[in-house]
Design a protein around this motif. Structure first.
Motif, PDB file in Angstrom:
ATOM      1  N   TRP A 109       0.813  -1.210   0.000  1.00  0.00           N
ATOM      2  CA  TRP A 109       0.000   0.000   0.000  1.00  0.00           C
ATOM      3  C   TRP A 109       0.852   1.268   0.000  1.00  0.00           C
ATOM      4  N   SER A 111       3.746   1.525  -1.331  1.00  0.00           N
ATOM      5  CA  SER A 111       4.365   1.613  -2.660  1.00  0.00           C
ATOM      6  C   SER A 111       3.427   2.191  -3.710  1.00  0.00           C
ATOM      7  N   PHE A 112       2.114   2.033  -3.522  1.00  0.00           N
ATOM      8  CA  PHE A 112       1.165   2.627  -4.467  1.00  0.00           C
ATOM      9  C   PHE A 112       1.371   4.140  -4.564  1.00  0.00           C
ATOM     10  N   ARG A 170      -5.718   2.629   4.575  1.00  0.00           N
ATOM     11  CA  ARG A 170      -5.150   2.610   3.229  1.00  0.00           C
ATOM     12  C   ARG A 170      -4.809   4.012   2.756  1.00  0.00           C
ATOM     13  N   VAL A 174      -1.034   5.086   1.694  1.00  0.00           N
ATOM     14  CA  VAL A 174      -0.766   5.606   0.346  1.00  0.00           C
ATOM     15  C   VAL A 174      -0.229   7.039   0.430  1.00  0.00           C
TER      16      VAL A 174
END
Length: 321
Positions: A109, A111-112, A170, A174
């Motif tokens: 997550w 890395s997104f 999340r 992110v």
């Protein structure tokens, strides 16, 4: 006997890197190392710190390069990404083979947002004054030192796993990745330090799990960053390649050793070493940088932002289980 395959795989990786390095540097192998011995010496220590802590190898290379060796922040950043793509990959392999617990969902997550932030950071880097970039690194390191100093010696109250990742978690991960990616694109490291701070302060994750997670996260973004630098941006200069070749044979050994020792020692034994190093980094920045009005305003604003975020995370009880 169970550890034998782990040792074999690690040694095979080291042997492969050394063999490739020797073939690539012939017949100038000794000349490359001897002409850049300061870089090799720096990364002996830097690679161990990279594998053992939440600071990447660039966290040692960047200040030494820019303040001691008078290398430009841009070249120091590119070198940091390049050398971490080898050293922290080797450390990550050791972490994986030793079955050290890692928060893989966090890595995914973060890395997104991290890859996008990394691209933005690399894009902006040439337009930002060198003094701003140097001070940004110092402020980031100081925020990590404050995080380390605020942690208890006991592991009581810290968790071995993340809470359920719903929408808010999340978004946090992110967003963390994006900010950390931008900073990594500017100075060559940073997403690992920010991730470590958020994991231990906000999510109350144990340092022994947050550290290897941050190591693997920095390995992923170092590889992504140097690939972007090579194929999307201005490439890598001949001088930086020379620095990189001088450091490869030591980081591929030092980083795995750091990861191994980190798994055997209580983190507070390494914590104080990091705090001392970061204190020296702060003192050198205050001594060497020319603090004009612009740099002073930037420093105060960024430090206030970092400190406010850490205080909020420390006081937030949402993830206290």
């Amino acid at each position: 006997m169970k550890k034998q395959p782990q040792v074999i795989v690690s040694f095979l990786f080291i042997a492969l890197v050394w063999a490739t390095w020797l073939l690539a540097t012939q017949p100038d192998t000794w000349a490359i190392v001897s002409s850049n011995w300061q870089v090799t010496l720096t990364m002996i220590f830097g690679s161990f710190i990279a594998g053992a802590t939440s600071e990447g190898g660039g966290a040692i290379a960047f200040p030494v390069f820019t303040k001691v060796l008078s290398i430009t922040p841009y070249d120091a950043k590119v070198f940091s990404l390049a050398i971490q793509s080898v050293g922290m990959l080797a450390a990550s392999l050791t972490i994986y083979m030793m079955r050290i617990q890692v928060l893989w969902r966090v890595i995914v997550w973060v890395s997104f947002g991290g890859v996008l932030g990394l691209y933005i950071g690399l894009l902006l880097a040439p337009a930002i004054p060198a003094s701003i970039i140097r001070m940004l690194f110092t402020l980031l390191a100081v925020s990590l030192a404050i995080t380390l100093a605020s942690l208890d010696k006991s592991s009581k109250g810290y968790h071995l796993s993340m809470p359920e990742l719903n929408g808010i978690e999340r978004v946090i991960l992110v967003s963390l990745g994006f900010v950390g990616g931008v900073i990594s694109g500017l100075v060559g490291s940073g997403i690992d330090m920010l991730c470590f701070s958020v994991l231990v302060l906000l999510f109350r994750i144990s340092e022994t799990i947050a550290t290897p997670t941050s190591v693997i996260l920095m390995a992923v973004h170092s590889i992504a960053g140097i690939v972007m630098q090579l194929f999307v941006f201005e490439g890598v200069s001949t001088q930086v390649i020379s620095y990189w070749l001088a450091a490869v044979p030591v980081v591929v050994i030092g980083a795995p050793m750091g990861a191994y020792f980190c798994s055997k020692l209580h983190f507070y034994q390494i914590r104080y070493v990091l705090i001392v190093l970061i204190s020296l980094e702060l003192i050198s920045s205050l001594w060497l940088l020319n603090f004009d009005k612009e740099l002073m305003i930037f420093s105060v604003l960024v430090f206030t932002l970092f400190l406010s975020a850490m205080v909020w995370m420390r006081k937030n009880k949402l993830y206290v289980r």
